[in-house]
Each structure stands twice: as structure tokens, then as C-alpha cells.
Design a protein around this motif. Structure first.
Motif, short mmCIF file in Angstrom:
data_model
loop_
_atom_site.label_atom_id
_atom_site.label_comp_id
_atom_site.label_asym_id
_atom_site.label_seq_id
_atom_site.Cartn_x
_atom_site.Cartn_y
_atom_site.Cartn_z
N ASP A 245 -2.34 43.01 23.74
CA ASP A 245 -1.07 42.73 23.08
C ASP A 245 -0.10 43.89 23.30
O ASP A 245 -0.18 44.93 22.65
N ASP A 246 0.80 43.71 24.25
CA ASP A 246 1.86 44.68 24.56
C ASP A 246 1.34 46.09 24.79
O ASP A 246 1.87 47.06 24.22
N PRO A 247 0.34 46.28 25.65
CA PRO A 247 -0.20 47.64 25.86
C PRO A 247 0.78 48.56 26.58
O PRO A 247 0.66 49.78 26.50
N CYS A 248 1.76 48.00 27.29
CA CYS A 248 2.70 48.81 28.08
C CYS A 248 4.02 49.08 27.37
O CYS A 248 4.95 49.61 27.98
N LEU A 249 4.10 48.72 26.10
CA LEU A 249 5.37 48.73 25.39
C LEU A 249 6.11 50.06 25.49
O LEU A 249 7.33 50.10 25.68
N TYR A 250 5.39 51.17 25.37
CA TYR A 250 6.04 52.48 25.35
C TYR A 250 5.75 53.31 26.60
O TYR A 250 5.90 54.53 26.59
N LEU A 251 5.35 52.65 27.67
CA LEU A 251 5.03 53.36 28.90
C LEU A 251 6.23 53.41 29.84
O LEU A 251 7.10 52.55 29.81
N SER A 252 6.24 54.43 30.69
CA SER A 252 7.29 54.55 31.71
C SER A 252 7.01 53.56 32.83
O SER A 252 5.90 53.02 32.94
N PRO A 253 8.00 53.29 33.71
CA PRO A 253 7.77 52.37 34.83
C PRO A 253 6.58 52.78 35.69
O PRO A 253 5.79 51.92 36.10
N LEU A 254 6.41 54.06 35.98
CA LEU A 254 5.28 54.50 36.80
C LEU A 254 3.96 54.29 36.07
O LEU A 254 2.95 53.90 36.69
N GLU A 255 3.96 54.52 34.77
CA GLU A 255 2.75 54.30 33.98
C GLU A 255 2.41 52.82 33.90
O GLU A 255 1.24 52.43 33.96
N LYS A 256 3.43 51.98 33.79
CA LYS A 256 3.20 50.54 33.78
C LYS A 256 2.59 50.07 35.10
O LYS A 256 1.67 49.25 35.11
N GLU A 257 3.11 50.60 36.18
CA GLU A 257 2.58 50.23 37.49
C GLU A 257 1.11 50.64 37.61
O GLU A 257 0.27 49.88 38.10
N ASP A 258 0.79 51.85 37.16
CA ASP A 258 -0.59 52.34 37.22
C ASP A 258 -1.49 51.50 36.32
O ASP A 258 -2.61 51.13 36.71
N PHE A 259 -1.02 51.21 35.12
CA PHE A 259 -1.82 50.43 34.18
C PHE A 259 -2.11 49.04 34.74
O PHE A 259 -3.25 48.56 34.67
N MET A 260 -1.11 48.41 35.32
CA MET A 260 -1.33 47.07 35.87
C MET A 260 -2.24 47.10 37.08
O MET A 260 -2.94 46.11 37.36
N SER A 261 -2.28 48.21 37.81
CA SER A 261 -3.23 48.32 38.92
C SER A 261 -4.66 48.36 38.38
O SER A 261 -5.59 47.83 39.00
N ILE A 262 -4.84 48.99 37.21
CA ILE A 262 -6.15 48.99 36.56
C ILE A 262 -6.54 47.57 36.15
O ILE A 262 -7.67 47.13 36.34
N ILE A 263 -5.56 46.86 35.58
CA ILE A 263 -5.81 45.48 35.16
C ILE A 263 -6.24 44.62 36.34
O ILE A 263 -7.14 43.78 36.23
N GLU A 264 -5.59 44.83 37.48
CA GLU A 264 -5.97 44.07 38.68
C GLU A 264 -7.42 44.37 39.07
O GLU A 264 -8.17 43.47 39.47
N GLN A 265 -7.84 45.62 38.94
CA GLN A 265 -9.23 45.99 39.26
C GLN A 265 -10.23 45.26 38.37
O GLN A 265 -11.31 44.87 38.81
N LEU A 266 -9.86 45.11 37.11
CA LEU A 266 -10.78 44.50 36.15
C LEU A 266 -11.11 43.06 36.50
O LEU A 266 -12.20 42.57 36.20
N ARG A 267 -10.18 42.38 37.14
CA ARG A 267 -10.44 40.99 37.54
C ARG A 267 -11.60 40.91 38.51
O ARG A 267 -12.39 39.96 38.50
N PHE A 268 -11.72 41.92 39.39
CA PHE A 268 -12.81 41.94 40.36
C PHE A 268 -14.14 42.30 39.71
O PHE A 268 -15.19 42.21 40.35
N MET A 269 -14.09 42.72 38.44
CA MET A 269 -15.30 43.02 37.69
C MET A 269 -15.75 41.82 36.87
O MET A 269 -16.66 41.91 36.07
N GLY A 270 -15.06 40.68 37.06
CA GLY A 270 -15.44 39.46 36.37
C GLY A 270 -14.88 39.33 34.97
O GLY A 270 -15.43 38.59 34.15
N ILE A 271 -13.79 40.04 34.68
CA ILE A 271 -13.17 39.97 33.36
C ILE A 271 -11.94 39.06 33.43
O ILE A 271 -11.08 39.24 34.30
N THR A 272 -11.87 38.10 32.54
CA THR A 272 -10.70 37.25 32.42
C THR A 272 -9.71 37.94 31.49
O THR A 272 -10.09 38.42 30.42
N ILE A 273 -8.44 38.00 31.88
CA ILE A 273 -7.47 38.82 31.16
C ILE A 273 -6.26 38.01 30.73
O ILE A 273 -5.68 37.26 31.52
#
Length: 255
Positions: free
Chosen positions: A146-174
């Protein structure tokens, strides 16, 4: 493709006979203005409220530990290490197994250097990653954010979403709810839902939904700069699709 969770005939808050489903191994992004219902929908999927309106795929979600619900960065422990250890201690794992999992999680999230730090000494993005790690370490099958990126900078948002993309390959539905569209542009193959007063007013792949700028503006959202620029240039037949890369867009226009 199997469903992980199905919401049927939901009647609560702004939702009236609302139906929604999440497919296995998908990345679903839910956006909308305040009071659109996105946070409430996550609570329903987490099974916190209105459990009668929700059905889980029992082959995927067999117990509460298969669902992780991230909704704030309020911590119950003083240090990062304690925060990451606790979910595994509750499972009564031995110390060696716990520390291996903690170190692996810290490495994936790039927080190894702060493992022994106090939570109060962390910056906002570090707190977000530590909280994410505390939810992931017990290996859930469904991750609700629920809104994990709300207070992050654009670079931090990009990094966070790259982590989220990795999690999909670990079999996690997001399923990720967001108040702005900035983090959406950093995803690949995501499905975007736009909520307005409890209704899905648009859904589909990210680029298709964002290309409808009039609808996005109508529900009180703002397009990210590069998307907004691309949509306007497409209107004048200067580009044929949305381009997220500023240099690529300039090169295209120059040609």
C-alpha cells in the motif's frame, strides 16, 4: 493461468457488487485518487476485513503466512537485525537457518551494511526496504503493498520497482497500490487498474492505460512527464508510441 485471489460482489465503502481477480505470478498496480478504494481493496485481499467477499486459491494460499501486507513503516524493534529475525523466530527456526535467511535477504535488498543499525538512524528508503524484507523473509506467495513509494525520490522509486520486478521471478504474486503514477513507468509487463469511487474505470497493460490522458486527468491523477510529453507528441503524429527514455525521444524527433 490460475487465480491467486478472487473478490466477488464486494459491497463495502465505495464498492458496489465489485469484482476483481489477481492472476498467479502477475504484477498488478492499482491507482486512483484519495477515497477511490485502493487501500480498502488491499485490506480485503489481505483478509483483514470482509472475508466473505474473497476466495483464495488454496493451492497457493494455504495459510495466513502466505499473504504479506505492507502498509506502513512502523517498527516494533530497535534494530534492523531484530526486525528481520522476528518473523522467522515466530516460525521457531534454528538460529543458523534464521541468520542465513537474514543475510540472503539483506544481500538481495542491498541493506547488508545496515543490518546492525538502529531503525531510528535509517533514512526513509532504508526503512522501506527493511520493512519489505521483514514481510518477504517468511516467503509469502502474495505480496500486497500500500503506497510503499509515497515518500521516495524518483531514483529510489526506480530502484524499488526493480526489486519488485525481481520478486516476480521468485514466484511471488504482487499487488501494489499507488497514489501517483511515477512508479508505474518503471515496471515491465504490469497490469494497471484505475479506480474511481469504487469502480474500475480503466485496466490493461501499463502503456495502453496511460495513453488515455483525458481519463487519467479526469480521475484526478497526473501523467508522469515523459508519458504526458509522448502522448502530446503522438497527438501531433510526431511519435507513434510512448517513449520513457528522454534521449531516445530526442533522437526519434531529430530523425
Amino acid at each position: 493461468m490460475d487465480n491467486v485471489v478472487v473478490v466477488q460482489n464486494l459491497n463495502i465503502g465505495p464498492f458496489k457488487k465489485f469484482n476483481f481477480e489477481v492472476l498467479l505470478n502477475s504484477l498488478v498496480i492499482i491507482t486512483g485518487s484519495n477515497k477511490s478504494g485502493k487501500s480498502l481493496l488491499l485490506k480485503v485481499m489481505a483478509g483483514i476485513i470482509n472475508k466473505k467477499g474473497i476466495t483464495y486459491n488454496k493451492e497457493v494460499i494455504s495459510s495466513d503466512k502466505d499473504i504479506a501486507y505492507f502498509y506502513n513503516t512502523s517498527f516494533n524493534f530497535e534494530t534492523v537485525l531484530e526486525t528481520l529475525r522476528y518473523p522467522l523466530e515466530r516460525l521457531e527456526l534454528d538460529d543458523e537457518a534464521i541468520m542465513k535467511s537474514v543475510k540472503d535477504m539483506a544481500k538481495m535488498l542491498k541493506i547488508t551494511k545496515i543490518l546492525n543499525s538502529k531503525i531510528e538512524d535509517l533514512n526513509n528508503y532504508e526503512k522501506v526496504k527493511v520493512m519489505l524484507g521483514s514481510h518477504l523473509i517468511s516467503k509469502p506467495k502474495l505480496l500486497l503493498l500500500d503506497d510503499p513509494c509515497l515518500y521516495l525520490s524518483p531514483l529510489e522509486k526506480e530502484d524499488f520497482m526493480s526489486i519488485i520486478e525481481q520478486l516476480r521471478f521468485m514466484g511471488i504474486t504482487i499487488v501494489l497500490a499507488c497514489s501517483s503514477l511515477e512508479e508505474v513507468i518503471y515496471t515491465l509487463n504490469s497490469t494497471l487498474y484505475v479506480l474511481n469511487n469504487g469502480d474500475i474505470v480503466s485496466s490493461g497493460d501499463m502503456l495502453t492505460v496511460l495513453s488515455n490522458d483525458s481519463l487519467i486527468n479526469k480521475v484526478g491523477l497526473e501523467l508522469p512527464f515523459m508519458v504526458d510529453l509522448s502522448v502530446k507528441l503522438e497527438y501531433y503524429n510526431l511519435v507513434s508510441n510512448i517513449n520513457m527514455n528522454p534521449l531516445g525521444l530526442v533522437e526519434h524527433l531529430w530523425k
